[in-house]
Scaffold this active site. Structure first.
Site: not given
Lengths: 394, 394
Positions: A118, A195, A219
């Site tokens: 990511w 993030d 999530k």
């Protein structure tokens, strides 16, 4: 079709990485509210995003987040449609625009710590959009097995760097910063951007240390389609469009323009209000259950018992994240000695109603995602299975 | 809290403009599926967007849309997170990129027909993002009261124009193109691009005539958070990022890059699968009920009886869209002689359980949005009230 069905279910022991498990009680409440919200004979998803009840949902969700994360008045909370991918793009446009404002038109550069797929994608996007990126750490060659000590990171040039970007928890590779990233490493004036898509609300954090926190809801805390932003208010200052054009900074699509989103209370681009309502219910439940202190304690316990069980069989279960301190409390990644054993593990786990354990297609192996909604009981059942399977097959 | 509640509701007579009414049976099915989908003991919003059941939902929804709209093989269907606002931005990046591909690097311009606030915002966004825009028609000075005949539109320069953009139904101002827009006006080679956010699936259309159709789901067919795109496949061809940089065409955020979205089956940026599932249920219901031919017949009838009732009292009810042929079959906008009467209308309508009738804040007056999910029966109840109110107060 629906007449004989109920809103009950057996508590799932589901370890999927996202979209992920949500508390059954939240989904039940949401199911009723989808059809008849507040006895208005109309569903929460059918009302105007500018109506009083919708604004109340947005405001309540913001208030819950402020309370849970102890967000100081220096910071603003807002929501946008999207997920991590729209999140990391929007950050590039907005933070460089703010940097140009602060420096009278400098384009500047950004530091990215690449510790998994990511953060890697995020760095690539900043480059793709035309900005200079300093990769200050990159563990790809080590298969993202660790987060190196800050003494090994490339120093940041405070003069020319707008922000340092980290992915606080790498969902795919299973590593996590356990404390605020880069405490002494980060020079003053360079903003910390994180993030937290896969670990937001899983632990207490010190929001004052961050310039910006971005988290896709899907999530740890909600349905796909909504992203949370917590931003230092001073970072909302931006040059005009004309000035940006002059400076050579690309404009974001208008729905990505943070000042516009904030001045419209997150409803400039129609907010998915049903999704926000679920986030409200999830955050309310966290508050009712003792806040993040309590949730963090449970999450640590869950991770601890699972990692301990795996570590008991070091020649059977392999942990790709070799640095113990960097192992994620959310995504526990492990492998077995052969593809056959891995397939057998998945199959027999599933027969024991332990599901969602297959690793990400890019990494393979197994991954147990033990987000907030996954109970300690579920993890203990998995622990039992982990031990039994090793005893039989090691 | 939830124990005594049911998933039933009285059929609402709700005329809100969006997010808007959905069929009760669809919401009931979705409520069960939110908790336990396909007897998997897991909700549809909790599963991976790359799992088989999620891919099936995406594929089924696409198949339903292809069937309902008779979409030819020359066109591709895909979904993105977002609404009309992300839609009109994404169009600018992608269609100009395609134009550059076709012309070996020309930047080109676009023609915009401004017939209401949504087409106006769309044109402004194209300009904001750095492109030349020809406003070929603009009815703002006439308060968007008509769609002028094509003979009065500024001619399009086929040599330099990438596309013509229209908003097929202007939700705020209540005007609509009744047939394919600009049939003889549009030069060959210039693509027709239509925002159909508030009337998609309300009527049959000839998809082959369009380069691109974009529609936010939240008005006529689903929850906020998902946007449908139907694009001529040849328009997916784009230069490389390097070439775009050379040509001076800005890159979109990666989640807006149509070729990436299409090659990832609409799941590059995690698709809100619960929202897509509702779209599947809505489209399935339309197919089961006789398709768009049947729905269009009902919609025309609904609009007809309502406009006729209003027209019977021409000195009492005023229709801001003066051109009869341009009056929307989805959003019926009308005003009363005074603010007091309008407030009284809203209040008494609400007492009769007729709700959601307040006009958009920028226009005032009343607006009855009579999308697919609003039944003929609801409209007939509104018609009765319209008549009674006029008889008492005119």
């Amino acid at each position: 079709m629906a007449q004989t069905r109920t809103l009950d279910r057996e508590e799932p022991n589901y370890f999927g990485a996202g979209p992920a498990l949500l508390p059954t009680s939240v989904l039940q409440q949401a199911a009723y509210d989808l059809i008849n919200y507040n006895d208005e004979n109309l569903g929460i998803g059918e009302i105007s995003h500018r109506s009083k009840p919708a604004i109340q949902v947005i405001d309540d969700t913001k208030a819950n987040l402020k309370s849970l994360l102890n967000i100081p008045d220096t910071h603003e909370v807002f929501f946008m449609q999207g997920g991590g991918t729209t999140g990391f793009s929007s950050i590039v446009y907005n933070l460089f625009a703010n940097y140009a404002k602060k420096t009278n038109g400098k384009k500047g550069k950004a530091a990215y710590a690449v510790t998994g797929s990511w953060s890697k994608k995020s760095a690539e996007e900043a480059q793709r959009l035309g900005f200079d990126v300093d990769i200050v750490v990159n563990t790809k060659d080590k298969k993202f097995a660790e987060i190196p000590p800050y003494s090994e990171w490339k120093p940041i040039d405070a003069e020319s760097t707008a922000y340092l970007y980290v992915c606080d928890n790498e969902t795919v590779h299973g590593n996590e910063y356990k404390d605020t990233p880069a405490p002494d490493y980060l020079p003053e004036g360079v903003e910390l951007v994180a993030d937290m898509s896969s670990n937001i609300l899983s632990k207490k954090i010190d929001v004052s240390k961050y310039g910006l926190i971005m988290a896709g809801a899907q999530k740890n805390i909600g349905l796909a389609g909504l992203t949370i932003y917590i931003i230092k208010k001073s970072l909302l200052e931006q040059p005009s469009d004309e000035e940006l054009n002059k400076y050579g900074i690309p404009l974001p699509p208008i729905a990505f323009h943070y000042p516009t989103v904030v001045s419209n209370n997150s409803a400039y681009n129609t907010i998915p209000i049903f999704t926000c309502h679920i986030l409200k219910l999830v955050t309310q439940r966290l508050l009712d259950n003792g806040g993040l202190e309590k949730q963090e304690e449970i999450n640590k316990k869950k991770a601890q018992v699972l990692y301990e069980a795996l570590a008991k069989y070091p020649n059977f279960y392999r942990l790709p994240v070799t640095s113990e301190s960097a192992r994620s409390n959310m995504n526990v990644v492990f492998t077995l000695p052969s593809d056959e054993l891995e397939a057998k593990f998945i199959k027999e786990a599933s027969e024991n109603k332990l599901t969602g354990l297959k690793g990400h297609r890019s990494v393979g192996g197994m991954r147990a995602s033990i987000y907030n909604a996954v109970t300690l009981n579920s993890v203990e059942l998995l622990v039992d299975f982990v031990k039994e399977f090793a005893d039989k097959n090691a």
